[in-house]
Design a protein around this motif. Sequence first.
Motif, PDB file in Angstrom:
ATOM      1  N   MET A  23       4.546  -1.093 -12.128  1.00  0.00           N
ATOM      2  CA  MET A  23       3.829  -0.764 -10.887  1.00  0.00           C
ATOM      3  C   MET A  23       2.409  -0.316 -11.231  1.00  0.00           C
ATOM      4  O   MET A  23       2.213   0.713 -11.897  1.00  0.00           O
ATOM      5  N   LEU A  24       1.437  -1.101 -10.790  1.00  0.00           N
ATOM      6  CA  LEU A  24       0.023  -0.804 -11.007  1.00  0.00           C
ATOM      7  C   LEU A  24      -0.598  -0.361  -9.686  1.00  0.00           C
ATOM      8  O   LEU A  24      -0.629  -1.137  -8.720  1.00  0.00           O
ATOM      9  N   SER A  25      -1.056   0.883  -9.638  1.00  0.00           N
ATOM     10  CA  SER A  25      -1.689   1.428  -8.430  1.00  0.00           C
ATOM     11  C   SER A  25      -3.182   1.544  -8.670  1.00  0.00           C
ATOM     12  O   SER A  25      -3.621   2.127  -9.668  1.00  0.00           O
ATOM     13  N   GLY A  34      -9.681   1.017   1.827  1.00  0.00           N
ATOM     14  CA  GLY A  34      -9.291   1.047   3.238  1.00  0.00           C
ATOM     15  C   GLY A  34      -8.389  -0.123   3.525  1.00  0.00           C
ATOM     16  O   GLY A  34      -8.686  -1.276   3.171  1.00  0.00           O
ATOM     17  N   ALA A  35      -7.255   0.122   4.120  1.00  0.00           N
ATOM     18  CA  ALA A  35      -6.273  -0.932   4.394  1.00  0.00           C
ATOM     19  C   ALA A  35      -6.245  -1.227   5.883  1.00  0.00           C
ATOM     20  O   ALA A  35      -6.191  -0.334   6.709  1.00  0.00           O
ATOM     21  N   THR A  63       0.854  -1.195   0.000  1.00  0.00           N
ATOM     22  CA  THR A  63       0.000   0.000   0.000  1.00  0.00           C
ATOM     23  C   THR A  63       0.883   1.237   0.000  1.00  0.00           C
ATOM     24  O   THR A  63       1.991   1.232   0.548  1.00  0.00           O
ATOM     25  N   ALA A  64       0.380   2.292  -0.618  1.00  0.00           N
ATOM     26  CA  ALA A  64       1.048   3.597  -0.624  1.00  0.00           C
ATOM     27  C   ALA A  64      -0.040   4.643  -0.461  1.00  0.00           C
ATOM     28  O   ALA A  64      -0.712   5.014  -1.427  1.00  0.00           O
ATOM     29  N   GLY A  65      -0.227   5.091   0.770  1.00  0.00           N
ATOM     30  CA  GLY A  65      -1.320   6.020   1.038  1.00  0.00           C
ATOM     31  C   GLY A  65      -2.658   5.314   0.868  1.00  0.00           C
ATOM     32  O   GLY A  65      -2.927   4.285   1.487  1.00  0.00           O
ATOM     33  N   ALA A  66      -3.520   5.876   0.022  1.00  0.00           N
ATOM     34  CA  ALA A  66      -4.835   5.278  -0.214  1.00  0.00           C
ATOM     35  C   ALA A  66      -4.828   4.325  -1.398  1.00  0.00           C
ATOM     36  O   ALA A  66      -5.869   3.830  -1.800  1.00  0.00           O
ATOM     37  N   GLN A  67      -3.636   4.046  -1.964  1.00  0.00           N
ATOM     38  CA  GLN A  67      -3.521   3.187  -3.133  1.00  0.00           C
ATOM     39  C   GLN A  67      -2.976   1.815  -2.736  1.00  0.00           C
ATOM     40  O   GLN A  67      -2.155   1.693  -1.820  1.00  0.00           O
ATOM     41  N   VAL A  68      -3.454   0.804  -3.451  1.00  0.00           N
ATOM     42  CA  VAL A  68      -2.886  -0.538  -3.349  1.00  0.00           C
ATOM     43  C   VAL A  68      -1.999  -0.729  -4.578  1.00  0.00           C
ATOM     44  O   VAL A  68      -2.457  -0.552  -5.712  1.00  0.00           O
ATOM     45  N   VAL A  69      -0.729  -1.077  -4.358  1.00  0.00           N
ATOM     46  CA  VAL A  69       0.255  -1.117  -5.434  1.00  0.00           C
ATOM     47  C   VAL A  69       0.656  -2.568  -5.687  1.00  0.00           C
ATOM     48  O   VAL A  69       1.085  -3.286  -4.770  1.00  0.00           O
ATOM     49  N   PHE A  70       0.504  -2.986  -6.967  1.00  0.00           N
ATOM     50  CA  PHE A  70       0.987  -4.288  -7.429  1.00  0.00           C
ATOM     51  C   PHE A  70       2.274  -4.036  -8.225  1.00  0.00           C
ATOM     52  O   PHE A  70       2.251  -3.337  -9.241  1.00  0.00           O
ATOM     53  N   THR A  71       3.384  -4.613  -7.768  1.00  0.00           N
ATOM     54  CA  THR A  71       4.669  -4.421  -8.430  1.00  0.00           C
ATOM     55  C   THR A  71       5.122  -5.742  -9.028  1.00  0.00           C
ATOM     56  O   THR A  71       5.282  -6.736  -8.305  1.00  0.00           O
ATOM     57  N   VAL A  72       5.307  -5.752 -10.358  1.00  0.00           N
ATOM     58  CA  VAL A  72       5.742  -6.959 -11.081  1.00  0.00           C
ATOM     59  C   VAL A  72       7.151  -6.721 -11.582  1.00  0.00           C
ATOM     60  O   VAL A  72       7.410  -5.743 -12.315  1.00  0.00           O
ATOM     61  N   ARG A  73       8.104  -7.638 -11.204  1.00  0.00           N
ATOM     62  CA  ARG A  73       9.506  -7.514 -11.603  1.00  0.00           C
ATOM     63  C   ARG A  73       9.888  -8.744 -12.434  1.00  0.00           C
ATOM     64  O   ARG A  73       9.560  -9.866 -12.070  1.00  0.00           O
TER      65      ARG A  73
END
Length: 447
Positions: free
Chosen positions: A436-438, A443-444, A360-370
């Motif tokens: 990176m998909l935000s 709510g987390a 999570t980054a603030g109010a965003q949920v971040v999916f990071t694909v490497r």
Amino acid sequence: MSLRARLLLTLGLSFALLWLLAAAWLYSDLRQQMRDTLDQRLAASARMVAGLVAQLPENAWDQAGSPVLSIPASTGVACQISSPRGQVLLRTHGEFEGGLEAPAPGFADRVIDGESWRLFTYVQNGLHITTADRLSERVTLQRNVIVVAVVPFVVALLGSLVVLWFGIRRGLAPLDRLRSELSQRAPDTLTPIEIARAPSELRPAIDTLNRLLVRTGEALAREQRFTSDAAHELRTPLTAIKTHVQLASRLGPARGAAAIADAEAGIARLQRTLEQLLLLARVESGDAVFADAEPASGQGIAAAALADLSAADRVQVDDRAPGAVIAAPPALASAALRNLLENALRHAPAGEPVTLDIDTAGAQVVFTVRDRGDWPADRSTDALTRRFWRGAVGGGQGAASGAGSGLGLTIVAAIAARFDGELAFEPRAASGLVAMLSLPGAGATQS
């Protein structure tokens, strides 16, 4: 009925009714004022005669056996003086048979010789002084006054209706200009409408119509783009499938089976391209409706995306926010993540793992694909979301085989933009790509 006629009828009837009510009230007040004024004139005349009589000697009437004074009858006005014994001493209308006797001092109405009179009797020193007005004369006077008052009233009313008509025409002129503007437009003209000096009441309607034209233009552009994309992308797979089928019918069993296999692979790629095109069209049009009633967690989105991947075992998931909930529709979120993972697996070397981090980054949920794919560290990532841009640089199995429709990352970017998210890319130090998909979170919570 037109709007102009409706306004004129409504306002005209309202004005006429208000003016008629005002006229009725003024007429009633005028009648009462004229009655009071004429009555005051009668009373003043009687008192004036009484003042003149008071100046005569006290025995002036003692020897009168008949009216001392009789003058010719005047128009509509009469006067009579009677002694204390009831003897008529003076009157202006000698031809009255019954005279102007009143039953009591003050005002009274009587019919004399077939005509209605208004009488006022004043008593002074035993003398009865009576003054009278013919009521027909009063009616004539009232009628003349009313005619004089009604003519300006009617002229003003008619003038008001004329002014109202021109005012309505002038006020509705912007609507006529809008109708003319729309009637002269070609069916494919979707430029905004501009009406000079449009009133503030019409401006919201024009703005709404312009927004509708913009949305219609965007919808037509999407349809044209979809048609063009479909025609462009489906022509080659269909030709290849047709060629493989024709070869299969001409070659032997062994080589024919290989041609059929190639045709089936082409059909699979064609089906995948069609699915991607349809999904992209639905996302861009804003009417993608999904039946998911409950929001899903980031872990659930990842599980749904991995379930549709043939090489899901190569994906290593690190869920750092297990309680994060996605506000976007789960079907779209999982489709976006699946496309990201497919792109990473396609360009990564065979057997090389791909990592997926959920945070999570603030109010965003971040999916990071490497991935450790074939993307050079010094190459720009600006073209990655361009339609049908494949840009394979060699190295991965997918790149070598030319698989993919060139729409996967375009769809991811469209889904992110549709739900106020973001898609970003960053080349890795050696080779490969970080995507990176935000997406907005609902709510987390930490578990």
